[in-house]
Scaffold this active site. Sequence first.
Site, PDB file in Angstrom:
ATOM      1  N   LYS A  41       0.814  -1.218   0.000  1.00 44.45           N
ATOM      2  CA  LYS A  41       0.000   0.000   0.000  1.00 44.45           C
ATOM      3  C   LYS A  41       0.844   1.263   0.000  1.00 44.45           C
ATOM      4  O   LYS A  41       0.406   2.301  -0.485  1.00 44.45           O
ATOM      5  CB  LYS A  41      -0.896   0.026   1.238  1.00 44.45           C
TER       6      LYS A  41
HETATM    7  C1  LIG Z   1      -0.860  -7.905   2.417  1.00 45.80           C
HETATM    8  C2  LIG Z   1      -1.993  -7.801   1.471  1.00 45.80           C
HETATM    9  N1  LIG Z   1      -2.033  -8.635   0.432  1.00 45.80           N
HETATM   10  C3  LIG Z   1      -3.038  -8.591  -0.461  1.00 45.80           C
HETATM   11  C4  LIG Z   1      -4.085  -7.708  -0.320  1.00 45.80           C
HETATM   12  C5  LIG Z   1      -5.169  -7.702  -1.361  1.00 45.80           C
HETATM   13  O1  LIG Z   1      -4.992  -6.616  -2.242  1.00 45.80           O
HETATM   14  P1  LIG Z   1      -6.245  -6.030  -3.029  1.00 45.80           P
HETATM   15  O2  LIG Z   1      -7.208  -5.579  -1.992  1.00 45.80           O
HETATM   16  O3  LIG Z   1      -5.689  -4.895  -3.814  1.00 45.80           O
HETATM   17  O4  LIG Z   1      -6.788  -7.111  -3.849  1.00 45.80           O
HETATM   18  C6  LIG Z   1      -4.086  -6.823   0.760  1.00 45.80           C
HETATM   19  C7  LIG Z   1      -5.164  -5.843   0.980  1.00 45.80           C
HETATM   20  O5  LIG Z   1      -5.571  -5.112   0.157  1.00 45.80           O
HETATM   21  C8  LIG Z   1      -3.010  -6.855   1.645  1.00 45.80           C
HETATM   22  O6  LIG Z   1      -2.947  -5.981   2.645  1.00 45.80           O
HETATM   23  N1  LIG Z   2      -6.550  -5.258   2.324  1.00 47.80           N
HETATM   24  C1  LIG Z   2      -6.862  -3.893   2.473  1.00 47.80           C
HETATM   25  C2  LIG Z   2      -8.329  -3.623   2.378  1.00 47.80           C
HETATM   26  C3  LIG Z   2      -8.612  -2.303   1.757  1.00 47.80           C
HETATM   27  O1  LIG Z   2      -8.215  -2.368   0.421  1.00 47.80           O
HETATM   28  P1  LIG Z   2      -7.977  -1.127  -0.501  1.00 47.80           P
HETATM   29  O2  LIG Z   2      -6.894  -1.564  -1.415  1.00 47.80           O
HETATM   30  O3  LIG Z   2      -9.255  -0.842  -1.190  1.00 47.80           O
HETATM   31  O4  LIG Z   2      -7.559   0.042   0.335  1.00 47.80           O
HETATM   32  C4  LIG Z   2      -6.226  -3.378   3.750  1.00 47.80           C
HETATM   33  O5  LIG Z   2      -5.237  -3.946   4.161  1.00 47.80           O
HETATM   34  O6  LIG Z   2      -6.702  -2.453   4.346  1.00 47.80           O
END
Ligand SMILES: Cc1ncc(COP(=O)(O)O)c(C=O)c1O
Ligand SMILES: N[C@@H](CCOP(=O)(O)O)C(=O)O
Length: 468
Positions: free
Chosen positions: A112
């Site tokens: 993120k």
């Molecule tokens: C460590 C981790 N892996 C994978 C994901 C999944 O990613 P996305 O929500 O973009 O599919 C998340 C949360 O978004 C996460 O925090």
């Molecule tokens: N897995 C995410 C959930 C939120 O997902 P987002 O990519 O829409 O912000 C988290 O760790 O918060």
Amino acid sequence: MRYVSTRGQAPVLDFEGVTLTGLASDGGLYLPESWPQFSADEIRAMRGLSYPQLAARVMAPFVDGSLSPDDLLTLCEKAYGGFDHAATTPLVQLDGQHWLLELFHGPTLAFKDVALQLLGLLFERFLESAERPLTIIGATSGDTGSAAIHAVAGRDNAQIFMLHPEGRVSEIQRRQMTTISAANVHNIAIGGSFDDAQAMVKRMFADRALTDTLDIGAVNSINWARLMAQVVYYFAAALQLGAPDRKVAFSVPTGNFGDVFAGYVAAQMGLPVERLIVATNKNDILARAIRDGDYSVGESHATITPSMDIQVSSNFERLLFEANGRDAEALAAQMDGFGSSNSLALDAAQREGIAAMFSAYRATPEDTLAAMRWAHDKCGEVIDPHTAVGLHAACTATMADEIDASIPVVTLATAHPAKFPDAVKQAIGIEADLPARVGDLFALEERFETLPADYDTVRDYISAKATR
Ligand SMILES: Cc1ncc(COP(=O)(O)O)c(C=O)c1O
Ligand SMILES: N[C@@H](CCOP(=O)(O)O)C(=O)O
């Protein structure tokens, strides 16, 4: 670049507007009006660029009209200057076909940061002359929360309210959010699931009682700028593995479908992506949707991969829109039906379009732990459980000969293993140490409010606390 809503009824916006708006006013999600294209020669010319230079090159068409190329490069240099690896998102080889793309070298140890470090700077830039602060309201299953708080804490003109499901994020993840003492940061633990928190956040964007008095913004992947920044690392990885002269496949641990949708965007822009593998845990709504056309919400299960404990997957709407030929009216009707029944059947065109690019696999806890052991015992890598879900899917796809042996498969390593010490210990018996850059999370006092998963209670709390 102009941006349109998937549901067709919201104003068309420029990049600055879309960055500050988050969710479209018709409940849809914004997408670029058309996909910018890079030719093979243009992609070849990206070889050898530093990560910030590559980021500025890939994102330039999306910010056109709102930021100059020089300004964008300056922001990228600042955003990625704080990462603890010179390559920003280094590639690590596991065996002859499998690779890991390490996306956890930012300040809060998850992928993120790659987008949110930039988004924090974009907010600062676009809010320079704002008359009232942007009130950012977000939901997190653990990682978006800390990355967003880190990006926004202490900034003028922005305040953040972050909802997380009480007891359903790891202790490290919770402390990364709740030990930040900046006055513009507000953490709320919700007595419910991530889906409950995300549904409340989306509802707030349509709540006139709130939007008439506060300018609301988003840090979740409903915000287009999040996805835009994530497109870059697909280019970074593929270029190192021979693109545009060689195809590459990606396996992506998936929850809200933002990360893997960024891979889809990279492919639309001309990157030779062979296949995108959607890897889910027991919360397998996406695997069911992609394999069987059945997008129906099931029970939310707590797993050893808490950040992926998601049923209603925001960005799947963006893919459904793409796969129905961008028919906003039809999509709006489909999403209305989903809103009332919690269930949606993909039509034939959507199923066919999606199957052309996406595969999906689900990992059980045993599969996840086995993938962590394989990475450690055979390849010398300690990986986090979310990454392991992706690696399990990648190996399942190659073992099934779904991907030709000549094509590299890159699994996105979405979090640092130290964020999930219990799973690491269980899998390989090792204590994963937190990198020094996160500080001593256990020495700091935590600050958060606990509220029931009741919309009015949460909305009124935010309304009362927010600075206007
Ligand atoms: C460590 C981790 N892996 C994978 C994901 C999944 O990613 P996305 O929500 O973009 O599919 C998340 C949360 O978004 C996460 O925090
Ligand atoms: N897995 C995410 C959930 C939120 O997902 P987002 O990519 O829409 O912000 C988290 O760790 O918060």
